[in-house]
Every structure is written in structure tokens, then in C-alpha cells.
Design a protein around this motif. Structure first.
Motif, short mmCIF file in Angstrom:
data_model
loop_
_atom_site.label_atom_id
_atom_site.label_comp_id
_atom_site.label_asym_id
_atom_site.label_seq_id
_atom_site.Cartn_x
_atom_site.Cartn_y
_atom_site.Cartn_z
N GLY A 39 -3.76 3.37 10.84
CA GLY A 39 -3.02 4.58 11.18
C GLY A 39 -2.84 5.50 9.99
N SER A 40 -2.11 6.58 10.20
CA SER A 40 -1.90 7.53 9.11
C SER A 40 -0.88 7.02 8.09
CB SER A 40 -1.41 8.86 9.67
OG SER A 40 -0.07 8.76 10.14
N MET A 41 -0.03 6.07 8.51
CA MET A 41 1.06 5.54 7.67
C MET A 41 1.94 6.67 7.15
SD MET A 41 -0.73 2.35 5.62
CE MET A 41 0.83 1.89 4.86
N MET A 42 2.20 7.62 8.03
CA MET A 42 3.03 8.76 7.68
C MET A 42 4.41 8.30 7.19
SD MET A 42 4.19 11.93 10.19
CE MET A 42 2.53 12.06 10.86
N GLY A 43 4.82 8.77 6.02
CA GLY A 43 6.11 8.44 5.46
C GLY A 43 6.19 7.09 4.76
N LEU A 44 5.06 6.38 4.67
CA LEU A 44 5.08 5.03 4.11
C LEU A 44 4.23 4.88 2.85
CD1 LEU A 44 4.57 3.00 7.41
CD2 LEU A 44 6.73 3.71 6.36
N LYS A 45 3.52 5.91 2.46
CA LYS A 45 2.52 5.77 1.39
C LYS A 45 2.83 6.66 0.19
CE LYS A 45 -0.36 9.02 3.97
NZ LYS A 45 -1.62 9.24 4.68
N GLU A 46 4.10 6.95 -0.04
CA GLU A 46 4.47 7.81 -1.15
C GLU A 46 4.34 7.04 -2.47
OE1 GLU A 46 5.07 11.01 -0.68
OE2 GLU A 46 4.69 10.58 1.44
N PRO A 47 3.66 7.62 -3.47
CA PRO A 47 3.57 6.97 -4.77
C PRO A 47 4.96 6.67 -5.33
CG PRO A 47 2.04 8.81 -4.65
CD PRO A 47 2.90 8.89 -3.43
N GLY A 48 5.12 5.48 -5.87
CA GLY A 48 6.40 5.08 -6.43
C GLY A 48 7.22 4.17 -5.53
N TYR A 49 6.85 4.06 -4.26
CA TYR A 49 7.56 3.15 -3.37
C TYR A 49 7.37 1.70 -3.83
CZ TYR A 49 8.83 6.36 0.46
OH TYR A 49 9.40 7.33 1.23
N LYS A 50 8.42 0.91 -3.67
CA LYS A 50 8.32 -0.52 -3.92
C LYS A 50 7.61 -1.17 -2.75
CE LYS A 50 10.88 -4.67 -5.24
NZ LYS A 50 12.19 -5.26 -5.62
N VAL A 51 6.66 -2.05 -3.05
CA VAL A 51 5.88 -2.72 -2.01
C VAL A 51 5.83 -4.22 -2.30
CG1 VAL A 51 4.49 -0.67 -1.56
CG2 VAL A 51 3.69 -2.37 -3.21
N TRP A 52 5.44 -4.98 -1.28
CA TRP A 52 5.24 -6.42 -1.43
C TRP A 52 3.85 -6.78 -0.95
CZ3 TRP A 52 9.96 -4.38 -0.68
CH2 TRP A 52 11.03 -4.90 -1.43
N LEU A 53 3.21 -7.67 -1.68
CA LEU A 53 1.85 -8.10 -1.38
C LEU A 53 1.80 -9.61 -1.16
CD1 LEU A 53 0.02 -6.31 -4.35
CD2 LEU A 53 0.58 -5.33 -2.12
N SER A 54 0.86 -10.03 -0.32
CA SER A 54 0.53 -11.44 -0.24
C SER A 54 -0.77 -11.65 -1.01
CB SER A 54 0.36 -11.88 1.22
OG SER A 54 -0.65 -11.12 1.87
N LYS A 55 -0.97 -12.87 -1.48
CA LYS A 55 -2.17 -13.19 -2.24
C LYS A 55 -2.91 -14.34 -1.58
CE LYS A 55 -3.90 -14.17 -6.91
NZ LYS A 55 -3.52 -14.45 -8.33
N SER A 56 -4.19 -14.15 -1.35
CA SER A 56 -5.01 -15.16 -0.69
C SER A 56 -5.74 -16.01 -1.74
CB SER A 56 -6.04 -14.49 0.22
OG SER A 56 -6.96 -15.44 0.73
N ASP A 57 -5.88 -17.30 -1.43
CA ASP A 57 -6.65 -18.17 -2.30
C ASP A 57 -8.05 -18.42 -1.75
OD1 ASP A 57 -6.09 -19.74 -0.14
OD2 ASP A 57 -5.02 -21.31 -1.24
#
Length: 235
Positions: A39-57
Motif C-alpha cells: 500500500g501507500s503507507m500514508m502517514g507511516l513512512k516519515e523519516p525519523g519515526y521509531k520502527v521495530w524490525l524482526s531478523k531472520s536466520d
């Protein structure tokens, strides 16, 4: 749905080419993460936002990290569109969705209609099959109000028509809107973004397709359904 491993926090640099995002981890390392959201991810992709990632092995994966959550300030938002089916399936199995209770079996990704797959098929002997399509909702342009879609979705319009066809054939059909945000208690269609989807929605409801909408409880450890939220009809 529990995250299998602890999520890693960072700061968003940018999202680009739809499925890529650059993120600075807390140790200063810059990584490129997969963004499973078309999707467009409107309102969710502003630089500087705190995010969380998962890591795959998984050694075969080109990108080891996946973008899971974003903190917009008012809300935690789940952005990984590969999770909603699992979240809703788990909730139904745990009898947390009374609207969809009373079925003996639950199957995912079952072929139906015209070259489509239903997200969830519920069945019991002596009862009409129940076809459940799940949509991930992340857009909010007004305080407390979630909206769908955040971009034109011809695929979503097709799904509404497929569900209406299932009702016509004597089955039960449900559109389940899962609001992966922690700040909304109302939901409506974003008719200005996709008028065709809005029209198909009205036709589907008139045909007997049921609408269910739940918000989510979201933490960096777990995402699960929370409460039903009200549908606001468009003018």
C-alpha cells in the motif's frame, strides 16, 4: 500472534521501491529491511519515526530484516501485511471473535471463485461454509478514525465481488477489517481514495456480505485483536 524473536528498534531513514526501507539501528548500523506492505503507507513512512524490525536466520533470505512496527507518536502501527491472516485465524481459534464462533474447522488460503484464494474458510457439518476475507487497515487521517484503503485496490474490489457471489451461492461471507493501530475506535471507507472500492462495498453489503472490524493490541512482543470498533457510513 507472538513475535518469535525479540524485535530490534531503529529509526526510519526512508521507504522506497515499495518493498524496501532503510533504517538506522540503535548501534548506528544502517540496514535495508524488507517492507511487506504494497500500500501507500500514508502517514507511516516519515523519516525519523521509531520502527521495530524482526531478523531472520534463514541463510537463503537476501534481506535479513523485516519492518514490523512503527511508532507514529499517537499510535503503534503494525505494517507487515503478512500477519493479519495469522492474527485473525488465531483469534477465531481462541474464540475471541464471537461473530465467527461455532465452526469445527478453519483453513487458510483455500481456492475459490475466479482464480482467487480466500484468507479463511470456516466449516462445520450442517452449516453453510463461511468465507472470511481479511484486510489490513493502517490509514488514519482523522483522530480516532481508521480508513481503508490507503491506495486504489482493484484486487480488493474483486474480493468484495467474489464474496457477494459466495452469498448468492448460499454460503456465508464476511469481510474482516483488522485495524493494526492502537489509536482508533471508529472505521470508515476512504471513498475519496478509491471510489470503485466504496461502490463495490455497498453492493456487497446489499448482497448480504457481513462486515466485521476489530482493532489490535500491539506491543513489540505481540499483536492480537482487541475490541470491535464501529463502522461509520460514508455520506
Amino acid at each position: 500472534m507472538d513475535f518469535p524473536t525479540p524485535l530490534i528498534s531503529g529509526t526510519l531513514i526512508k521507504r522506497y521501491k515499495r518493498f524496501l526501507s532503510d533504517i538506522t539501528l540503535e548501534n548506528g548500523e544502517v540496514v535495508t529491511a524488507h517492507c511487506a506492505n504494497s500500500g501507500s503507507m500514508m502517514g507511516l513512512k516519515e523519516p525519523g519515526y521509531k520502527v521495530w524490525l524482526s531478523k531472520s536466520d534463514n541463510p537463503k533470505r537476501k534481506l535479513k530484516f523485516s519492518w514490523e512496527l512503527v511508532d507514529t507518536g499517537p499510535a503503534l502501527v503494525g505494517v507487515n501485511t503478512s500477519h493479519p491472516n495469522k492474527i485473525v485465524s488465531e483469534a477465531i481459534s481462541n474464540r475471541e471473535v464471537p461473530e465467527l464462533a461455532g465452526y469445527d474447522t478453519l483453513r487458510n488460503e483455500v481456492k475459490y471463485g475466479e482464480n482467487s484464494r480466500i484468507d479463511i474458510l470456516l466449516q462445520s457439518e450442517g452449516k453453510a461454509d463461511c468465507y472470511v476475507e481479511v484486510k489490513n487497515v493502517t490509514l488514519s487521517r482523522e483522530d480516532g478514525l481508521a480508513e481503508f484503503p490507503d491506495a486504489v485496490t482493484a484486487r480488493g474490489t474483486k474480493h468484495l465481488k467474489e464474496l457477494a457471489n459466495m452469498v448468492e451461492q448460499g454460503h456465508r461471507a464476511t469481510m474482516f477489517y483488522l485495524v493494526q493501530r492502537t489509536d482508533c475506535d471508529r472505521f470508515r471507507l476512504a471513498s475519496d481514495i478509491d471510489p470503485a472500492y466504496s461502490e463495490a462495498f455497498k453492493e456487497a453489503v446489499a448482497a448480504g456480505v457481513e462486515i466485521i472490524c476489530y482493532d489490535c493490541h500491539i506491543t513489540p512482543e505481540r499483536i492480537g485483536i482487541n475490541h470491535t470498533i464501529s463502522l461509520i457510513e460514508n455520506d
